[in-house]
Design a protein around this motif. Structure first.
Motif, PDB file in Angstrom:
ATOM      1  N   ALA A  14      -3.500  -0.851  -2.239  1.00 32.57           N
ATOM      2  CA  ALA A  14      -3.335  -1.527  -3.534  1.00 32.57           C
ATOM      3  C   ALA A  14      -4.259  -2.734  -3.551  1.00 32.57           C
ATOM      4  CB  ALA A  14      -1.873  -1.954  -3.718  1.00 32.57           C
TER       5      ALA A  14
ATOM      6  N   TRP B  92       2.201   1.779  -3.508  1.00 32.86           N
ATOM      7  CA  TRP B  92       1.176   2.291  -4.400  1.00 32.86           C
ATOM      8  C   TRP B  92       0.894   3.766  -4.135  1.00 32.86           C
ATOM      9  CZ3 TRP B  92      -0.953   3.047  -8.602  1.00 32.86           C
ATOM     10  CH2 TRP B  92      -2.236   3.582  -8.756  1.00 32.86           C
TER      11      TRP B  92
ATOM     12  N   ASP C 289       0.828  -1.202   0.000  1.00 33.27           N
ATOM     13  CA  ASP C 289       0.000   0.000   0.000  1.00 33.27           C
ATOM     14  C   ASP C 289       0.863   1.252   0.000  1.00 33.27           C
ATOM     15  OD1 ASP C 289      -2.128  -1.692   0.092  1.00 33.27           O
ATOM     16  OD2 ASP C 289      -2.612  -1.336   2.210  1.00 33.27           O
TER      17      ASP C 289
END
Length: 410
Positions: A237, A16, A13
């Motif tokens: 993500a 991303w 995450d």
């Protein structure tokens, strides 16, 4: 300030959101800079570009000083506190293996979450430049941008995106900024244009764009960056981010085609600027709905947004009589309003997790529009006491590149 072990940070995450943050910044520099610079006259190209860069720099620092804390700290339903001012909550203790996180994204380093939100504050403020190009004094623009980002943008972001914000608690849905970004900037742009007055020659002479090629490249960068804008707002993500990216693309395509077809029917020819404007209109309208709708709903939103924004940039603009130079209200304001309301019609509970209502969305749009208009008018009135808002008549004739910056686009 909340500290967690670095092992608790989700690396996928985080990666991303790092990419998404860069994409959102790309939307402003160089996306907005190229898009706007291509639409103004040659004698005002440098001023337009430097305005975007300078405002981006100003807002980055106001966000660091006060904006982030006022927007994303728990305090009241109307405004955050000062416990995160000057990024004082940002901590990294390598020896202890800990890092600070926000209560809104405890799986991400707070430094990254704050930077991602900074990119939103930057582009929202720079959007307003499109309404005042070719006539606003540079010093007045910088002062206005600094104050607006703190006193208008930050409170609105708090209302909608902070967990104790009053519109958040009401149940208004705004996934990535339909009200916070586009209604906010669009309404402020309209007020700015009205208070500044029309450009010399407006309505009597053609203001030919300097380079539609530049504008097309700017629009392409905006489209690419918008994937980070919308899909990044999932803060993860995951499947929601993937769906948000997909619906962003199909809504943009639908908006481009619907504007093109309406323009073709009304004016007898499809234009590059029309396709680009419809593309942006579709992107604007899907923004509040990106994490809440199915693909079919996104297509419908894009199609309706293209028509609505064409109407906003043509018939409505003529009726209002305001020289919103680059149609910031016609595209972003109208598109943001349409997208926010259409979110209630097309939001899927299986995705959103809640039921959206037209009433809640209407309250959010109205509240943001009223506050934005009033705040902008007050700020410009106060600034006008300190320094003129407009350049002189001769400076406008000569062009702002030479008269304000002693540079020119050759």
């Amino acid at each position: 300030m909340q500290m967690v072990q670095m092992a608790a940070i989700d690396k996928a995450d985080t990666a991303w959101l790092l990419v998404s943050t860069v994409l959102v910044l790309l939307m402003t520099l160089p996306g907005i800079a190229l898009f706007y610079a291509g639409l103004v006259r040659r004698k005002n190209v440098v001023n337009t570009v430097v305005a975007v860069f300078a405002v981006a720099a100003v807002v980055s620092l106001t966000w660091f000083a006060l904006g982030y804390s006022l927007a994303f700290s728990k305090s009241t339903a109307w405004l955050g506190g000062l416990d995160r001012a000057w990024f004082s909550s940002m901590r990294l203790d390598a020896a202890a293996g800990t890092v600070s996180v926000s209560h809104l994204a405890p799986h991400l380093p707070e430094s990254l979450y704050a930077l991602f939100q900074m990119a939103f504050a930057v582009i929202t403020t720079t959007l307003i430049i499109g309404a005042v190009v070719e006539r606003m004094r540079f010093s007045a623009l910088l002062l206005f941008s600094a104050l607006w980002s703190v006193l208008v943008y930050a409170p609105v972001a708090h209302w909608v995106w902070e967990s104790d914000g009053w519109l958040n608690k009401l149940g208004a849905l705004d996934f990535a900024g339909g009200a916070v970004v586009h209604v906010n900037a669009g309404v402020s742009a309209l007020v700015c244009a009205a208070m500044l007055g029309r450009r010399q020659g407006y309505g009597r002479q053609a203001f030919e764009p300097h380079s539609l090629g530049w504008t097309a490249m700017g629009a392409a960068l905006l489209l690419i960056g918008w994937f980070g804008f919308n899909a990044g707002s999932a803060l993860s993500a995951d499947g929601r981010a993937a769906l948000a990216m997909l619906v962003t693309m199909v809504a943009a395509a639908a908006g481009a085609l619907s504007w093109m077809l309406v323009e073709w029917w009304v004016r007898g020819a499809p234009t590059l600027l029309g396709v680009l404007s419809g593309l942006i209109g579709g992107l604007v309208a899907i923004t509040p709905a990106a994490g809440f709708v199915q693909v079919g709903g996104a297509v419908a939103i894009g199609l309706m947004a293209g028509v609505a924004c064409f109407w906003g940039a043509t018939w409505l603009k003529r009726r209002l009589g305001v020289d919103d130079s680059l149609d910031v209200f016609g595209v972003h304001g109208v598109g943001g309003i349409a997208g926010s309301l259409l979110t209630a019609l097309f939001a899927d509970r299986a995705i959103a997790g809640v039921d959206a209502t037209v009433l809640n969305q209407l309250v959010a749009v109205a509240a943001v529009a009223i506050y934005s208009a009033a705040g902008t008018a007050i700020l410009l009135t106060v600034i006008r006491v300190v320094l003129p808002l407009r350049v002189t008549a001769q400076q406008e004739i000569d062009g702002l590149d030479i008269s304000l910056h002693q540079e020119s686009q050759n």
